[in-house]
Write a protein that holds these residues in place. Structure first.
Motif, PDB file in Angstrom:
ATOM      1  N   LYS A 192       0.889  -1.181   0.062  1.00  0.00           N
ATOM      2  CA  LYS A 192       0.100  -0.260   0.078  1.00  0.00           C
ATOM      3  C   LYS A 192       0.838   1.217  -0.155  1.00  0.00           C
ATOM      4  CE  LYS A 192      -3.749  -2.130   2.667  1.00  0.00           C
ATOM      5  NZ  LYS A 192      -4.406  -1.964   4.027  1.00  0.00           N
ATOM      6  N   LEU A 193       0.503   2.224  -0.849  1.00  0.00           N
ATOM      7  CA  LEU A 193       1.182   3.491  -0.556  1.00  0.00           C
ATOM      8  C   LEU A 193       0.315   4.479  -0.330  1.00  0.00           C
ATOM      9  CD1 LEU A 193       2.729   3.343  -4.262  1.00  0.00           C
ATOM     10  CD2 LEU A 193       3.774   2.950  -2.151  1.00  0.00           C
ATOM     11  N   TYR A 194       0.476   5.512   0.761  1.00  0.00           N
ATOM     12  CA  TYR A 194      -0.336   6.365   1.249  1.00  0.00           C
ATOM     13  C   TYR A 194       0.693   7.512   1.795  1.00  0.00           C
ATOM     14  CZ  TYR A 194       0.509   3.876   5.571  1.00  0.00           C
ATOM     15  OH  TYR A 194       1.039   3.154   6.837  1.00  0.00           O
ATOM     16  N   THR A 195      -0.019   8.650   2.016  1.00  0.00           N
ATOM     17  CA  THR A 195       0.547   9.810   2.740  1.00  0.00           C
ATOM     18  C   THR A 195      -0.112   9.813   4.475  1.00  0.00           C
ATOM     19  OG1 THR A 195       0.659  10.778   0.706  1.00  0.00           O
ATOM     20  CG2 THR A 195       1.028  12.353   2.767  1.00  0.00           C
ATOM     21  N   GLU A 196       0.997  10.048   4.970  1.00  0.00           N
ATOM     22  CA  GLU A 196       0.540  10.205   6.675  1.00  0.00           C
ATOM     23  C   GLU A 196       1.651  11.357   7.154  1.00  0.00           C
ATOM     24  OE1 GLU A 196       0.887   7.743  10.559  1.00  0.00           O
ATOM     25  OE2 GLU A 196       0.032   6.768   8.728  1.00  0.00           O
ATOM     26  N   GLU A 197       0.980  12.403   7.815  1.00  0.00           N
ATOM     27  CA  GLU A 197       1.567  13.603   8.266  1.00  0.00           C
ATOM     28  C   GLU A 197       2.877  14.049   7.386  1.00  0.00           C
ATOM     29  OE1 GLU A 197       1.146  14.770  11.354  1.00  0.00           O
ATOM     30  OE2 GLU A 197      -0.390  13.204  11.662  1.00  0.00           O
ATOM     31  N   GLY A 198       1.980  14.289   6.033  1.00  0.00           N
ATOM     32  CA  GLY A 198       2.983  14.782   5.124  1.00  0.00           C
ATOM     33  C   GLY A 198       4.102  14.148   4.360  1.00  0.00           C
ATOM     34  N   GLU A 199       4.327  12.900   4.861  1.00  0.00           N
ATOM     35  CA  GLU A 199       5.025  11.875   4.298  1.00  0.00           C
ATOM     36  C   GLU A 199       4.645  10.831   3.626  1.00  0.00           C
ATOM     37  OE1 GLU A 199       8.541  12.505   4.650  1.00  0.00           O
ATOM     38  OE2 GLU A 199       8.213  14.026   6.286  1.00  0.00           O
ATOM     39  N   ASN A 200       5.284  10.461   2.454  1.00  0.00           N
ATOM     40  CA  ASN A 200       5.067   9.247   1.737  1.00  0.00           C
ATOM     41  C   ASN A 200       5.226   7.891   2.222  1.00  0.00           C
ATOM     42  OD1 ASN A 200       3.883  10.895  -0.389  1.00  0.00           O
ATOM     43  ND2 ASN A 200       5.840  11.187  -1.246  1.00  0.00           N
ATOM     44  N   ILE A 201       4.377   6.863   2.318  1.00  0.00           N
ATOM     45  CA  ILE A 201       4.490   5.679   2.957  1.00  0.00           C
ATOM     46  C   ILE A 201       4.329   4.396   2.241  1.00  0.00           C
ATOM     47  CG2 ILE A 201       3.750   4.332   5.087  1.00  0.00           C
ATOM     48  CD1 ILE A 201       4.906   6.959   6.019  1.00  0.00           C
ATOM     49  N   CYS A 202       5.346   3.425   2.148  1.00  0.00           N
ATOM     50  CA  CYS A 202       5.114   2.300   1.198  1.00  0.00           C
ATOM     51  C   CYS A 202       5.135   1.242   2.468  1.00  0.00           C
ATOM     52  CB  CYS A 202       6.262   2.123   0.563  1.00  0.00           C
ATOM     53  SG  CYS A 202       6.133   0.621  -0.430  1.00  0.00           S
ATOM     54  N   GLU A 203       3.875   0.768   2.461  1.00  0.00           N
ATOM     55  CA  GLU A 203       3.761  -0.382   3.721  1.00  0.00           C
ATOM     56  C   GLU A 203       3.537  -1.788   2.904  1.00  0.00           C
ATOM     57  OE1 GLU A 203       0.801   0.010   7.234  1.00  0.00           O
ATOM     58  OE2 GLU A 203      -0.299  -0.965   5.399  1.00  0.00           O
ATOM     59  N   ILE A 204       4.286  -2.784   3.449  1.00  0.00           N
ATOM     60  CA  ILE A 204       4.120  -4.258   3.172  1.00  0.00           C
ATOM     61  C   ILE A 204       3.827  -4.934   4.019  1.00  0.00           C
ATOM     62  CG2 ILE A 204       5.254  -6.460   2.083  1.00  0.00           C
ATOM     63  CD1 ILE A 204       7.253  -4.508   0.733  1.00  0.00           C
ATOM     64  N   ILE A 205       2.717  -5.874   3.973  1.00  0.00           N
ATOM     65  CA  ILE A 205       2.017  -6.612   4.863  1.00  0.00           C
ATOM     66  C   ILE A 205       2.032  -8.065   4.102  1.00  0.00           C
ATOM     67  CG2 ILE A 205       0.046  -7.481   6.117  1.00  0.00           C
ATOM     68  CD1 ILE A 205      -1.000  -4.488   6.063  1.00  0.00           C
ATOM     69  N   GLN A 206       2.994  -9.053   4.747  1.00  0.00           N
ATOM     70  CA  GLN A 206       3.125 -10.469   4.308  1.00  0.00           C
ATOM     71  C   GLN A 206       2.136 -11.290   5.453  1.00  0.00           C
ATOM     72  OE1 GLN A 206       6.882 -11.230   2.945  1.00  0.00           O
ATOM     73  NE2 GLN A 206       6.539 -13.451   3.411  1.00  0.00           N
ATOM     74  N   GLU A 207       1.059 -11.896   4.869  1.00  0.00           N
ATOM     75  CA  GLU A 207       0.195 -12.853   5.535  1.00  0.00           C
ATOM     76  C   GLU A 207       0.517 -14.229   5.326  1.00  0.00           C
ATOM     77  OE1 GLU A 207      -3.612 -10.568   5.844  1.00  0.00           O
ATOM     78  OE2 GLU A 207      -2.949 -10.081   3.922  1.00  0.00           O
ATOM     79  N   ASN A 208      -0.089 -14.952   6.171  1.00  0.00           N
ATOM     80  CA  ASN A 208      -0.112 -16.577   6.078  1.00  0.00           C
ATOM     81  C   ASN A 208       1.136 -17.107   6.220  1.00  0.00           C
ATOM     82  OD1 ASN A 208      -2.902 -16.220   6.058  1.00  0.00           O
ATOM     83  ND2 ASN A 208      -3.083 -16.319   3.899  1.00  0.00           N
ATOM     84  N   ILE A 209       2.255 -16.675   6.859  1.00  0.00           N
ATOM     85  CA  ILE A 209       3.391 -17.328   6.864  1.00  0.00           C
ATOM     86  C   ILE A 209       3.341 -18.280   7.489  1.00  0.00           C
ATOM     87  CG2 ILE A 209       5.925 -16.722   7.886  1.00  0.00           C
ATOM     88  CD1 ILE A 209       5.325 -13.608   7.413  1.00  0.00           C
ATOM     89  N   PRO A 210       3.746 -19.377   7.194  1.00  0.00           N
ATOM     90  CA  PRO A 210       3.820 -20.853   7.943  1.00  0.00           C
ATOM     91  C   PRO A 210       4.457 -20.531   9.340  1.00  0.00           C
ATOM     92  CG  PRO A 210       4.683 -21.050   5.883  1.00  0.00           C
ATOM     93  CD  PRO A 210       4.699 -19.716   5.952  1.00  0.00           C
ATOM     94  N   ASP A 211       3.775 -21.237  10.247  1.00  0.00           N
ATOM     95  CA  ASP A 211       4.190 -21.245  11.627  1.00  0.00           C
ATOM     96  C   ASP A 211       4.796 -22.447  12.242  1.00  0.00           C
ATOM     97  OD1 ASP A 211       4.319 -20.371  14.253  1.00  0.00           O
ATOM     98  OD2 ASP A 211       2.492 -21.297  14.934  1.00  0.00           O
ATOM     99  N   ASN A 212       5.952 -22.826  11.380  1.00  0.00           N
ATOM    100  CA  ASN A 212       6.859 -23.801  11.649  1.00  0.00           C
ATOM    101  C   ASN A 212       8.293 -23.311  11.584  1.00  0.00           C
ATOM    102  OD1 ASN A 212       7.667 -23.501   8.801  1.00  0.00           O
ATOM    103  ND2 ASN A 212       6.266 -25.038   8.165  1.00  0.00           N
ATOM    104  N   GLU A 213       9.336 -24.055  11.790  1.00  0.00           N
ATOM    105  CA  GLU A 213      10.736 -23.526  11.805  1.00  0.00           C
ATOM    106  C   GLU A 213      11.104 -22.949  10.607  1.00  0.00           C
ATOM    107  OE1 GLU A 213      12.855 -23.386  14.549  1.00  0.00           O
ATOM    108  OE2 GLU A 213      11.228 -23.904  15.351  1.00  0.00           O
ATOM    109  N   LYS A 214      10.883 -23.495   9.491  1.00  0.00           N
ATOM    110  CA  LYS A 214      11.213 -22.865   8.262  1.00  0.00           C
ATOM    111  C   LYS A 214      10.378 -21.627   8.048  1.00  0.00           C
ATOM    112  CE  LYS A 214      11.760 -23.268   3.133  1.00  0.00           C
ATOM    113  NZ  LYS A 214      11.587 -23.861   2.194  1.00  0.00           N
TER     114      LYS A 214
END
Length: 140
Positions: free
Chosen positions: A75-97
């Motif tokens: 997602k790209l958005y502006t907050e407090e006058g600053e450009n933000i690039c946010e990455i959300i990575q979901e469903n990461i396996p809950d094992n050692e790897k």
């Protein structure tokens, strides 16, 4: 533009299997193959664009070797006058790897490549290692 700051090769195909050019917008259903500097061609990321609104958000599948259910949202958005690039990575396996390869490895990779994008946008300096003799570097 992905090859300017992120990838060695970014190939995107439309639903008909035709390769898109760098000027084409990505759309839902496009397929991609990514390859990095410093890694052989058989090290690649394959995925599908799940959503692309053409302005400020893209969602895609992400993961190798049994982790294909991971989803990244950028997602790209502006907050407090600053450009933000946010990455959300979901469903990461809950094992050692998943804990080491995806939680730690992806955190490190995304952090570097976003820093590289900022460097290129602000002063033109590409921080990636493009020396093919140096393998498996964090900045490849």
């Amino acid at each position: 533009g992905m090859e300017k700051w992120f990838l060695r090769i970014c190939e995107i195909k439309n639903k008909a299997g035709l390769v898109k050019t760098s000027g084409d917008f990505i759309v839902t259903g496009d397929q991609f193959i990514w390859r990095w500097h410093g890694w052989p061609d058989d090290v690649q990321e394959k995925g599908e664009i799940l959503e692309a609104n053409g302005t400020d958000q893209v969602r895609f599948t992400f993961g190798q070797e049994g982790a294909e259910d991971m989803i990244c949202t950028v997602k790209l958005y502006t907050e407090e006058g600053e450009n933000i690039c946010e990455i959300i990575q979901e469903n990461i396996p809950d094992n050692e790897k998943g804990k080491t390869y995806y939680h730690i490895g992806c955190l490190t990779g995304w952090s570097f490549y976003l820093t590289n994008m900022k460097s290129i946008l602000e002063n033109g300096a590409d921080l990636r290692n493009k020396n093919e003799q140096l393998k498996k570097m964090i900045n490849s």
